[in-house]
Design an enzyme around this catalytic site. Sequence first.
Site, PDB file in Angstrom:
ATOM      1  N   LYS A  52     -23.833  43.630 -40.296  1.00  0.00           N
ATOM      2  CA  LYS A  52     -22.914  44.573 -39.639  1.00  0.00           C
ATOM      3  C   LYS A  52     -23.296  46.015 -39.995  1.00  0.00           C
ATOM      4  CE  LYS A  52     -19.259  41.132 -39.250  1.00  0.00           C
ATOM      5  NZ  LYS A  52     -17.967  40.565 -39.685  1.00  0.00           N
ATOM      6  N   GLN A  96     -13.895  41.627 -44.353  1.00  0.00           N
ATOM      7  CA  GLN A  96     -14.595  40.357 -44.113  1.00  0.00           C
ATOM      8  C   GLN A  96     -13.779  39.183 -44.657  1.00  0.00           C
ATOM      9  OE1 GLN A  96     -17.398  40.188 -42.288  1.00  0.00           O
ATOM     10  NE2 GLN A  96     -17.455  37.963 -42.432  1.00  0.00           N
ATOM     11  N   ASP A 119     -11.663  44.106 -35.411  1.00  0.00           N
ATOM     12  CA  ASP A 119     -11.758  42.643 -35.314  1.00  0.00           C
ATOM     13  C   ASP A 119     -10.756  42.086 -34.290  1.00  0.00           C
ATOM     14  OD1 ASP A 119     -13.691  41.390 -36.992  1.00  0.00           O
ATOM     15  OD2 ASP A 119     -12.531  41.907 -38.780  1.00  0.00           O
TER      16      ASP A 119
HETATM   17  N1  GUN Z   1     -15.273  35.907 -41.023  1.00  0.00           N
HETATM   18  C1  GUN Z   1     -15.822  35.099 -40.084  1.00  0.00           C
HETATM   19  N2  GUN Z   1     -15.858  35.731 -38.890  1.00  0.00           N
HETATM   20  C2  GUN Z   1     -15.319  36.940 -39.068  1.00  0.00           C
HETATM   21  C3  GUN Z   1     -15.086  38.052 -38.217  1.00  0.00           C
HETATM   22  O1  GUN Z   1     -15.367  38.045 -37.016  1.00  0.00           O
HETATM   23  N3  GUN Z   1     -14.517  39.144 -38.807  1.00  0.00           N
HETATM   24  C4  GUN Z   1     -14.152  39.171 -40.114  1.00  0.00           C
HETATM   25  N4  GUN Z   1     -13.565  40.282 -40.579  1.00  0.00           N
HETATM   26  N5  GUN Z   1     -14.356  38.162 -40.932  1.00  0.00           N
HETATM   27  C5  GUN Z   1     -14.939  37.053 -40.417  1.00  0.00           C
END
Ligand code: GUN
Length: 284
Positions: A52, A96, A119
Amino acid sequence: MAIVISGKEVSAKVRADVKKECDELKAKGIAPGLAVIIVGDDPASRVYVNNKKKACADVGFVSEEYALPAETTQEELMALIDKLNSRPEINGILCQLPLPKHLDEKAVINAISPIKDVDAFHPSNVGRIMIGDYHFLPCTPAGVMELIHYAGIDVSGKSCVVIGRSNIVGKPMAMLLMHENGTVTVCHTKTKNTAELCRSADIIIASVGRPKFLTADMVKEGAVVIDVGINRDENGKLCGDVDYEPVAAKASYITPVPGGVGPMTIAMLMKNTLMAAKIQNGLA
Ligand code: GUN
């Protein structure tokens, strides 16, 4: 033999569009910024967070990483989110998941300002998605829809099966397919006839989290198969939720793992962060 929909190719296009718009914002003195929070040392989360951050650098966003120790308290994490909510140069905040067990994930999601919730996990954004009036879509389902559109697949009137009912993928995925007039069935661990339901589907979205769960006998000739899974097989090799080779022999379209939905998730995060920067600067 199925046509392979390349997430690598489609995500590169999405990211190039975001980069172009980011350059335009920078010319106006606006530099989109994303804060990424990671708590603890889950190796998969570390890989996702690194990807990311790299994507941010590639499209020209400023990114800030907050790598907190596993023992971080709820109060410390909430204080950080409060601070990031109040900083105008931070347009997106991502924490995350999963978080260490002692932390309250729901409270964390609720604490992120909905306009910075790139998100799209905040209840207010989830509700907006439900009624089709949204700024942000959750990154993985949005990435799946982008792949479907790119391949020229029309969802309207099609029978769609989503396997998995998570808040992050399955539930919003069903909603997005419904917005495009798909007839959607969601299968989960308590579903008694998943194989049978899959066999009648025109479009199958596999988001189960079990290696090679979707086998060729569960797939109708000519079906579209989208694989959201990221698993390790018995030899430790990366694989999806789909038994790829035999299913590809029957499907009309398929997405690979790696190189399918995975890169799309990150590209859509970039798109959401750009949107957040535009909204917060009165440009959307
Ligand atoms: N953990 C697994 N997928 C995601 C996601 O799309 N965003 C976040 N913040 N955590 C995750």
